[in-house]
Enzyme design. Structure first.
Site, PDB file in Angstrom:
ATOM      1  N   ASP A  99      -3.405  -7.633 -16.214  1.00 29.03           N
ATOM      2  CA  ASP A  99      -2.095  -7.160 -17.878  1.00 29.03           C
ATOM      3  C   ASP A  99      -2.986  -5.499 -18.466  1.00 29.03           C
ATOM      4  OD1 ASP A  99      -1.208  -6.543 -20.518  1.00 29.03           O
ATOM      5  OD2 ASP A  99      -0.854  -8.466 -20.256  1.00 29.03           O
ATOM      6  N   HIS A 100      -2.409  -4.899 -17.834  1.00 29.58           N
ATOM      7  CA  HIS A 100      -2.444  -3.462 -18.479  1.00 29.58           C
ATOM      8  C   HIS A 100      -3.120  -2.514 -19.488  1.00 29.58           C
ATOM      9  CE1 HIS A 100       1.316  -1.234 -18.463  1.00 29.58           C
ATOM     10  NE2 HIS A 100       0.500  -0.409 -19.013  1.00 29.58           N
ATOM     11  N   LYS A 120      12.844   0.644 -26.572  1.00 29.64           N
ATOM     12  CA  LYS A 120      12.728   1.522 -24.983  1.00 29.64           C
ATOM     13  C   LYS A 120      13.415   2.621 -26.391  1.00 29.64           C
ATOM     14  CE  LYS A 120      11.785   0.068 -20.548  1.00 29.64           C
ATOM     15  NZ  LYS A 120      10.246   0.264 -20.933  1.00 29.64           N
ATOM     16  N   ALA A 139       0.301  -1.376   0.091  1.00 23.03           N
ATOM     17  CA  ALA A 139      -0.752   0.010   0.227  1.00 23.03           C
ATOM     18  C   ALA A 139       0.986   0.945   0.446  1.00 23.03           C
ATOM     19  CB  ALA A 139      -0.838  -0.561   1.101  1.00 23.03           C
ATOM     20  N   HIS A 155       2.017  -8.245 -22.596  1.00 21.81           N
ATOM     21  CA  HIS A 155       1.472  -7.149 -23.801  1.00 21.81           C
ATOM     22  C   HIS A 155       0.901  -7.028 -24.766  1.00 21.81           C
ATOM     23  CE1 HIS A 155       2.025  -5.208 -19.893  1.00 21.81           C
ATOM     24  NE2 HIS A 155       2.889  -4.665 -19.926  1.00 21.81           N
ATOM     25  N   LEU A 198       3.714   1.821  -7.521  1.00 26.07           N
ATOM     26  CA  LEU A 198       1.541   1.627  -8.581  1.00 26.07           C
ATOM     27  C   LEU A 198       0.406   2.005  -7.851  1.00 26.07           C
ATOM     28  CD1 LEU A 198       1.261  -0.323 -11.259  1.00 26.07           C
ATOM     29  CD2 LEU A 198       0.966  -2.124  -9.257  1.00 26.07           C
ATOM     30  N   GLU A 237       7.691   3.377 -27.109  1.00 25.30           N
ATOM     31  CA  GLU A 237       8.076   3.918 -25.527  1.00 25.30           C
ATOM     32  C   GLU A 237       9.552   4.953 -26.271  1.00 25.30           C
ATOM     33  OE1 GLU A 237       7.421   2.303 -21.802  1.00 25.30           O
ATOM     34  OE2 GLU A 237       7.900   0.487 -22.651  1.00 25.30           O
TER      35      GLU A 237
HETATM   36  C1  BG6 Z   1       4.900  -2.335 -18.181  1.00 25.12           C
HETATM   37  C2  BG6 Z   1       6.173  -2.359 -18.217  1.00 25.12           C
HETATM   38  O1  BG6 Z   1       4.143  -3.359 -18.197  1.00 25.12           O
HETATM   39  O2  BG6 Z   1       4.419  -0.901 -19.295  1.00 25.12           O
HETATM   40  C3  BG6 Z   1       7.086  -0.833 -18.704  1.00 25.12           C
HETATM   41  O3  BG6 Z   1       6.795  -2.516 -17.495  1.00 25.12           O
HETATM   42  C4  BG6 Z   1       5.850  -0.468 -19.259  1.00 25.12           C
HETATM   43  O4  BG6 Z   1       8.390  -1.012 -18.865  1.00 25.12           O
HETATM   44  C5  BG6 Z   1       5.114  -0.285 -19.398  1.00 25.12           C
HETATM   45  O5  BG6 Z   1       6.989   1.139 -19.598  1.00 25.12           O
HETATM   46  C6  BG6 Z   1       4.582   0.484 -20.677  1.00 25.12           C
HETATM   47  O6  BG6 Z   1       3.051   0.701 -20.093  1.00 25.12           O
HETATM   48  P1  BG6 Z   1       2.818   1.705 -21.258  1.00 25.12           P
HETATM   49  O7  BG6 Z   1       0.520   1.799 -20.901  1.00 25.12           O
HETATM   50  O8  BG6 Z   1       2.604   3.255 -20.914  1.00 25.12           O
HETATM   51  O9  BG6 Z   1       2.506   1.569 -23.107  1.00 25.12           O
END
Ligand code: BG6
Length: 487
Positions: free
Chosen positions: A179-180, A342, A11, A242, A15, A218
C-alpha cells in the site's frame, strides 16, 4: 544484507518504469541494496538483456528523483539486470526462468533468496503464484517472498478468495502487500513521533482531541484509466486501502521498541474497534460524489461523464467523505472525517488533529480563540505544523493564531517505493498490509459497496476544481466542525 534475486513480473509496465526502477536505482546509490543483487525482468515481449537495460536507463533519466547521469554508477547498476520472456500461463517459461535463476545463483555462489514482485494486473496474481509453486521456483534453500500490488480483491468475498489462493503458494509472513501510502515518509514517521514524544503521547486520546480530519485530494481526473477506475471508484481505489491505512497508522498506541508484529496487532485492534455501519446508516455517514466540468488552476476540464471511455450513464464515485468512530478507550466519542476525491481544487494529503477548546466547552467567553491544530502534511510537501493562540501586540493585543511550521526539504525525502522495497528486502513487514487488516477493511467497507450498488446513497455532482459536494461540509457542520484549509 542477504543476497537476493529480484524477479519482476511486468518489467515493461508503467509501474516498473515510473516507480520500481527509480526506487532500485536510488537504493543502489545509497548503498541500500544487497552486495549480491540481481534483477530478472519478465514480460511478454521479446527483449535482449541489452535493450532491457537501455529501457531501464531511459526510465531512470525520466523518473529518478536523483539525476542518473554518472556513467560508471549507471553501468554498475545496470549490470545486475537480465530479461526473460514469460507468458504467465505457459509452464515452460517458468522452467526456463528457474534455470536462469539457478545458473546465476551458482555463478555468484549465492544463497537462493528470491523475491517475486508482481507488478501486473490482479487477474494474473493467482496464475502466477500457482505456477511459482508448481515449477519449484519457490522451493529453494533460501527464503522466498511475494510482493503484490493493489487491488487486493474487489470486495470482501473476492479478497478472501484471492488470499486463499495466494496462501497455497506463500505463507502470510512471506507475502508483502504494497500500500504505497505506508511507504510515504511522513506516514512512517507517525509511529516514531508518537513513540518518542511524551507531549504527543499525552494528548493522543479523546480527552484532548475534538476531531480528526484525513484528506487526500487529487487534481488529476480519471486519466487514461477508465477501464479500471470506472469499476472501482474512490471507495475501492483510495478509501478501502490508503485512507483506512492512514487511519490505522494515526490511531494506534504503541509500546516502546515496537516490532512489526506489535504494529500490525495494534492496527488490527483499531479496525476491530471501528463502529460498524449498517447498510441503512450509510447515507447518513457517507457522502458520495462525482465530478462535473469545472476549472482547475485556470484550465477548463470536462466532467467525469465526458472523459474518454466513460459511459454517459456511469454512476461511479470519484469522491467520498465519511464519518467514522473508533469504539475503544482512547478514541470513543472522537469523530474521524475522511475524504478523498479526484479533480479537487488542489493536491493535498494531510491529517489535521483538532484539539478541544476547554473554555468553549465550559461556556466561558474565550475571545477569538481558534482551536489548537496539529497538522501532518503528507504530500505534495512533507511537514508538521502546530497552531497555537498568542497575543498580537500590534493589533490591540487581540488573540491571534500562530503557526509553528516544519517542512522537510524535498531533496532528502525518499520515494515511498524506495522505503517499501528496502523493507521487503530486509523482510520487515511493518509497513505492508497484513491480511487481517485487508479483510477487516473490506468488511467495514462492504455495507457501503452494497448501499451504493442498491442506489441507497445519493450521488452528488461537484464542480471540478472545488473541494467536493457541499454535503461533505454538512457532514462536519452537523457536529459543529468544518474542514480545515479549504480556501
Ligand atoms: C493510487 C490510485 O493507488 O494512488 C490512484 O490508484 C491515485 O488513483 C494514487 O491517483 C494517489 O497516490 P499519491 O501518492 O499521488 O497520493
Amino acid at each position: 544484507m542477504e543476497a537476493t534475486t529480484f524477479v519482476l513480473f511486468g518489467a515493461t509496465g508503467d509501474l516498473a518504469k515510473r516507480k520500481i526502477y527509480p526506487a532500485l536505482y536510488n537504493l543502489f546509490v545509497d548503498q541500500k541494496l544487497p552486495q549480491s543483487f540481481s534483477v530478472i525482468g519478465l514480460g511478454r515481449r521479446e527483449l535482449s538483456d541489452k535493450t532491457f537495460q537501455a529501457n531501464v536507463e531511459q526510465s531512470l533519466l525520466m523518473f529518478s528523483r536523483r539525476e542518473a547521469k554518472d556513467p560508471v554508477l549507471m553501468n554498475n547498476f545496470l549490470r545486475a539486470f537480465r530479461y526473460s520472456v514469460l507468458d504467465v500461463s505457459r509452464k515452460e517459461d517458468y522452467q526456463k526462468l528457474l534455470h536462469l535463476i539457478e545458473q546465476q545463483e551458482e555463478e555468484q555462489r549465492t544463497v537462493p533468496n528470491r523475491m517475486f514482485y508482481l507488478s501486473v494486473g490482479p487477474e494474473f496474481f493467482e496464475t502466477i503464484t500457482a505456477n511459482i509453486l508448481e515449477s519449484g521456483l519457490g522451493s529453494a534453500n533460501g527464503w522466498k517472498r511475494l510482493v503484490i500490488e493493489k487491488p487486493f480483491g474487489h470486495d470482501l468475498q473476492s479478497a478472501r478468495d484471492l488470499n486463499e489462493n495466494l496462501s497455497k503458494a506463500f505463507k502470510e509472513d512471506e507475502i508483502f502487500r504494497v500500500d504505497h501510502y505506508l511507504g510515504k515518509p511522513m506516514v512512517q514517521k507517525l509511529e516514531v513521533l508518537q513513540q518518542n514524544n511524551p507531549v504527543l503521547q499525552a494528548l493522543w486520546n479523546n480527552r484532548y482531541i475534538a476531531n480528526v480530519q484525513i484528506t487526500a485530494n487529487e487534481i488529476v481526473g480519471v486519466e487514461e484509466r477508465a477501464g479500471y477506475y470506472d469499476h472501482v471508484g474512490a471507495i475501492r481505489d483510495m478509501f478501502q486501502n490508503h485512507m483506512l491505512q492512514l487511519l490505522m497508522m494515526l490511531t494506534i498506541h504503541l509500546p516502546n521498541n515496537s516490532t512489526s508484529e506489535n504494529i500490525r496487532f495494534k492496527k488490527k485492534q483499531v479496525m476491530e474497534s471501528l463502529e460498524k455501519l449498517q447498510k441503512e446508516d450509510v447515507k447518513s455517514h457517507v457522502i458520495r460524489g462525482q465530478y462535473g466540468p469545472g476549472t482547475i488552476e485556470g484550465k477548463t476540464v470536462v466532467g467525469y461523464l465526458s472523459e474518454p471511455n466513460i459511459a454517459a450513464t456511469s454512476r461511479n464515485d470519484t469522491f467520498i467523505a465519511a464519518k467514522l468512530q473508533i469504539d475503544n478507550y482512547f478514541w470513543r466519542g472522537v469523530p474521524f472525517y475522511i475524504r478523498t476525491g479526484k479533480r479537487m481544487k488542489d493536491k493535498s494529503t494531510r491529517i489535521v488533529i483538532e484539539f478541544k477548546e476547554p473554555l468553549k466547552q465550559s461556556g466561558a467567553n474565550h475571545d477569538n480563540k481558534t482551536p489548537n491544530l496539529l497538522v501532518f502534511e503528507i504530500s505534495p510537501h512533507e511537514g508538521i505544523s502546530l497552531q497555537l493562540n498568542t497575543r498580537d501586540h500590534l493589533n490591540k493585543g487581540e488573540l491571534k493564531p500562530m503557526h509553528i511550521d516544519f517542512r522537510e526539504s524535498r531533496d532528502h525525502v525518499p520515494e515511498a517505493y524506495e522505503n517499501l522495497i528496502s523493507h521487503a528486502l530486509h523482510g520487515d513487514s511493518a509497513f505492508f498490509a497484513h491480511w487481517d487488516e485487508v479483510e477487516l477493511s473490506w468488511q467495514w467497507v462492504q455495507p457501503i459497496l452494497d448501499a451504493y450498488e442498491e442506489n441507497q446513497v445519493p450521488l452528488h455532482l461537484y464542480a471540478a476544481g472545488t473541494y467536493g459536494p457541499a454535503e461533505s461540509d454538512d457532514l462536519l457542520a452537523q457536529d459543529g466542525y468544518h474542514w480545515w484549509f479549504d480556501d
